[in-house]
Write an enzyme that holds these catalytic residues in place. Structure first.
Site, PDB file in Angstrom:
ATOM      1  N   TYR A 275     -10.976  -1.861   1.790  1.00 30.24           N
ATOM      2  CA  TYR A 275     -10.806  -1.495   3.214  1.00 30.24           C
ATOM      3  C   TYR A 275      -9.477  -0.803   3.461  1.00 30.24           C
ATOM      4  CZ  TYR A 275      -7.284  -4.792   5.035  1.00 30.24           C
ATOM      5  OH  TYR A 275      -6.111  -5.447   5.345  1.00 30.24           O
TER       6      TYR A 275
ATOM      7  N   TYR B  98       0.815  -1.212   0.000  1.00 31.38           N
ATOM      8  CA  TYR B  98       0.000   0.000   0.000  1.00 31.38           C
ATOM      9  C   TYR B  98       0.857   1.275   0.000  1.00 31.38           C
ATOM     10  CZ  TYR B  98      -3.579  -3.405   1.372  1.00 31.38           C
ATOM     11  OH  TYR B  98      -4.427  -4.484   1.423  1.00 31.38           O
TER      12      TYR B  98
END
Lengths: 568, 568
Positions: B496, B94
């Site tokens: 999420y 990420y």
């Protein structure tokens, strides 16, 4: 703060309310708006002395939809009245439906009573705030779904309201804040949002996972005056193959220490998956014996050792009675029961009892047992507690505990609760109960307690009972709570919930770094509700216009005059 | 927003940063402040193309205490630089430690590495953000405490950082947000607060119960840029009497549906108390076979059925491999294992395997097994996955999964993750995986997936692998994620967590009522951090000065120029 009980706010008295009432009536229909003192009586603190006017609302409105709630909030903001939203308003030991600040408008959400969804496979429901524990239970039963809701000891409350007030339940999903999943919330500006995955219009996961993307807002709407929750997801327990309701009785007051240290490992490793409650003698004798206090002791002073011995003798409830339950496949539950039996057998003279039911027949069996009442009076107290516990721990709501609260001769008994939190170890439990017992004696009230156990902490709910017709007794109970809050905080016991009249007192005990946590709540209040429309003063959080830098204690009780309904 | 990648903010470039660096050095010591490009390389997105300059910080500071964090925040606010706090910064799929907005100052919290408390009886720890899963595990082992921490698959991350980013673990306390209890947080004005019961100066319950009194603020500091968490309570699992690591392999892709519907009841009733993971063939062959992609297929296009068949044949990992674990008293665990065996036996050709260890010897046994490596290459893939799973599910951190990620011939493989959430039912799992498979094919990437299961929802982590030296491949992976985010949202799949470069895209998918949830976060941002000092743009939350009413998609990747370090 500028003493909201006794001082008017800046707007002249009454300017806003008449206009607001007209507009409320136009928006909701006249039948759903009332300033009639008779109808408002329902929204008083049920245990306040009849002559007291603190916490008295000026009107009540009952919206039936999220859109109507939005409209109510907008009208309030525009006319300058303040609101006190309630779901069912049944937290009676803490003030019931009454507002913290008198003179405002109760937003009664009982008409928003729709169960929006029940999913039997994924074991969840979505409910509006007016849905009671009774309602969800009955709907599940009507549809013959293999699901058990988690409920508190009294079933008349709102599922949403209980969750938002940090209520606890007694099935394996008894951590009601943890089993909450997804909210719809109306903010003070009349806008509406959905939290979590429900914030994606297309998502089907809003009630399935608590965390979505970005900050999780749900927590700031609990014990809060930052929004009005109009929908909530709520997880349910799958009906177990076997349900075992258990209890253990220990005889000596000193056995509490060993009881707590024995049960903690069983909670930490999940052998006992629900929240046990430990009751003391005075609680059981007082709440479940169907006899007045004078049966035990004619002297109004603190209960003597002789009275307590009489209670133990006549009820056979021991010094401490702990209830708990097991749920699951038969073989697993049988072994868990054996582990509990082995553990409790190490406590001298402890008596453990277990009642085992197939999960599929538990509800009907327990409902059927209710028709065969236990022996009258003290001899039936333990049996009544077992019936009530077996029911609650299976998710079957009742009002049994209310029916037997008979402390007051006139049958008009009220109670006020003090609820400190302590670590879940035997020494801490002992220290807490010694402190509570002595403090109750010092202020002249009986020490009746329920200890709600979680794996790492316990919440002691001390119920101070009094006759609501007796102003002196009522005032004494309030003074006792005030004293307990202060003394408890000195010893590190934080109260997790409190009566309206003590909200500022409790807030002041959370003082780390000059009340930094409260100041954060106030900053959130200032940005989300700058005019203080929503529940001013709830949990000690006041809008800026009513705040004072020094968080001083409240004025004496029963001295308050409700202010007008305006906040700006 | 005003396109922070390509447009300067209002303050002229560089005004604030030199002054800030001097003041940081005075406050923290020169050794703990650096703008040296060599040292800053460590704080890049580890998988970004070397030529890209997006997300490049201007400096890094490393405070060693809460007081130093407060000082850093105050200096930043006064000089107008923006900060990007990281705990360890290891969420590599990420973006790792790199800031969302280039040009700012990374606040590296790795020096705040103290374990402040471990309580063996109440099974909790209190840690600073620099404490890694490795550190807590080693300290527990050194002190021979019967406690297991919950950890994710890679052990180098920060316990606090993982929790705040909605990370998941794999012991019974694998819901890391639920097992978090109590925070200390520094706000953007340099003030510090404690949440929950820790807000009572005298309380010993700050890490024991999550809810105290008034609103719960913890959630708003998760995936958030509203504060810097400097301490956190964290619950631990008591060492079980018996630990059973299990897995089940199903042969056909279509068996996923039955696998999910079979495991859901076992999760809902707690028979399986941890979060299972379901891996597909391509994930196992790609991440655990120690061979490059060309071993399976020379064509760079989508994996063919023949390549997938070869993977299944050489690894024997089936179409889907699910790992899970059981914990508890011997007799209970034995029955739970039997229930799992019975349930999985109903899936045609499913193969279940169980490895049983006494809890007290599990850690040393598993650590010892690491010295006997499985067969080399694909034949050892399942054994490697089992070793890694047995370790992770017992709370023993490792970096095993990293060591075997060998997709790229040059050994410089990167990955980018897309992580949508879906309901936990077989039909939904099938729909999700058909969608993901097809979408990956459409954009020319392999469909390698891990499904992390909770009782009601699953999180699919799709890992897109690429060679970081190949700019086109890296760009394609980013374009694929962008496409998946958009297409997924149309089908109701919320992501999420996401890479820095896609934070605005994902935020824009949570669009209910004109992005009401995001607008709430923005209102909180405006009041708590009006100048946007803390992590501007994180999770799509920008300070007002960088916000635009229309939430338009981001500019193309790799086109960005870092702006200067100022925010106002």
């Amino acid at each position: 703060m500028t003493d909201p009980e006794t001082t008017s706010t800046t707007t002249p008295s009454g300017t806003g309310l008449p206009v607001a009432l007209d507009r409320f009536a136009a928006a909701l229909g006249a039948a759903n708006v009332s300033a009639d003192p008779d109808r408002l009586r329902e929204f008083r603190d049920p245990y306040a002395h009849p002559a007291w006017t603190d916490h008295q609302p000026a009107a009540v409105v009952a919206p039936a939809s999220t859109a109507e709630v939005q409209e109510v909030v907008r009208i309030a903001a525009e006319t300058g009245v303040h609101l006190w939203p309630i779901s069912q308003g049944r937290n009676n030991g803490y003030g019931g439906p009454a507002p913290r600040l008198g003179g405002g408008v109760v937003v009664n959400l009982r008409r928003m009573n729709r169960i929006l969804e029940i999913d039997p496979d994924l074991a969840y429901a979505v409910v509006q705030p007016g849905v009671r524990f009774f309602d969800l239970f009955e709907e599940i039963r009507r549809r013959r779904l293999p699901l058990w809701p988690s409920i508190p000891d009294l079933g008349w409350g709102s599922i949403v309201g209980n969750t938002l007030d940090y209520g606890i339940g007694f099935t394996p999903l008894g951590d009601h804040q943890a089993r909450q999943c997804g909210m719809e919330v109306v903010l003070a500006d009349g806008s509406v949002l959905r939290t979590g995955l429900g914030a994606m219009t297309t998502a089907r996961t809003g009630a399935l996972r608590k965390y979505s993307y970005g900050p999780s807002a749900d927590g700031i709407f609990m014990q809060s005056n930052l929004g009005i929750v109009t929908e909530m997801g709520c997880w349910l327990v799958p009906e177990p193959e076997v349900y075992v309701a258990g209890d253990v009785i220990v005889e000596r007051p000193d056995d509490l220490r060993m009881l707590i240290d024995t049960v903690r490992p069983l909670l930490l490793d999940g052998t006992i998956p629900n929240h046990p409650i430990v009751y003391n003698t005075a609680l059981i004798a007082g709440a479940l014996s169907d006899v007045p206090r004078s049966h035990w002791q004619s002297d109004p002073g603190p209960l003597t050792d002789a009275a307590l011995a009489k209670m133990r003798h006549e009820t056979d409830c021991g010094a401490w009675f702990m209830r708990f339950a097991l749920y699951g496949p038969a073989a697993v539950v049988d072994h868990q029961q054996a582990l509990c039996e082995q553990a409790f057998a190490k406590i001298p003279a402890a008596r453990a009892a277990f009642r085992r039911l197939p999960g599929s027949r538990a509800v009907e069996t327990i409902l059927g047992q209710a028709s065969t009442p236990p022996a009258a009076g003290p001899a039936g107290a333990v049996a009544r507690l077992r019936q009530q516990s077996d029911s609650t721990q299976a998710g079957i709501p009742s009002l049994d505990l209310l029916e037997h609260l008979s402390w007051d001769e006139q049958g008009a008994g009220g109670h006020l609760d003090y609820s400190p939190v302590a670590p879940l170890d035997g020494r801490s439990a002992e220290d807490l109960c010694v402190f509570l017992d002595q403090s109750c004696r010092d202020v002249g009230v009986d020490f009746a307690v329920s200890l709600m156990l979680t794996p790492r902490a316990m919440i002691a709910v001390v119920s101070l009972w009094f006759a609501t017709a007796d102003e002196t007794a009522t005032r004494s109970a309030h003074q006792a709570v005030r004293s307990l809050v202060k003394l408890g905080a000195e010893r590190g016991y934080g109260a997790y919930r409190t009566h309206l009249a003590h909200m500022d007192d409790v807030a002041s005990t959370y003082g780390w770094n000059d009340h930094a946590a409260l100041r954060l709540s106030e900053r959130l209040k200032d940005v989300l509700d700058p005019h203080g429309v929503l529940a001013p003063g709830k949990q000690g959080i006041w809008p800026a216009s009513m705040r004072e830098p020094t968080r001083r204690p409240m004025p004496p009780l029963g001295s308050g005059t409700p202010v007008d309904g305006t906040v700006h």
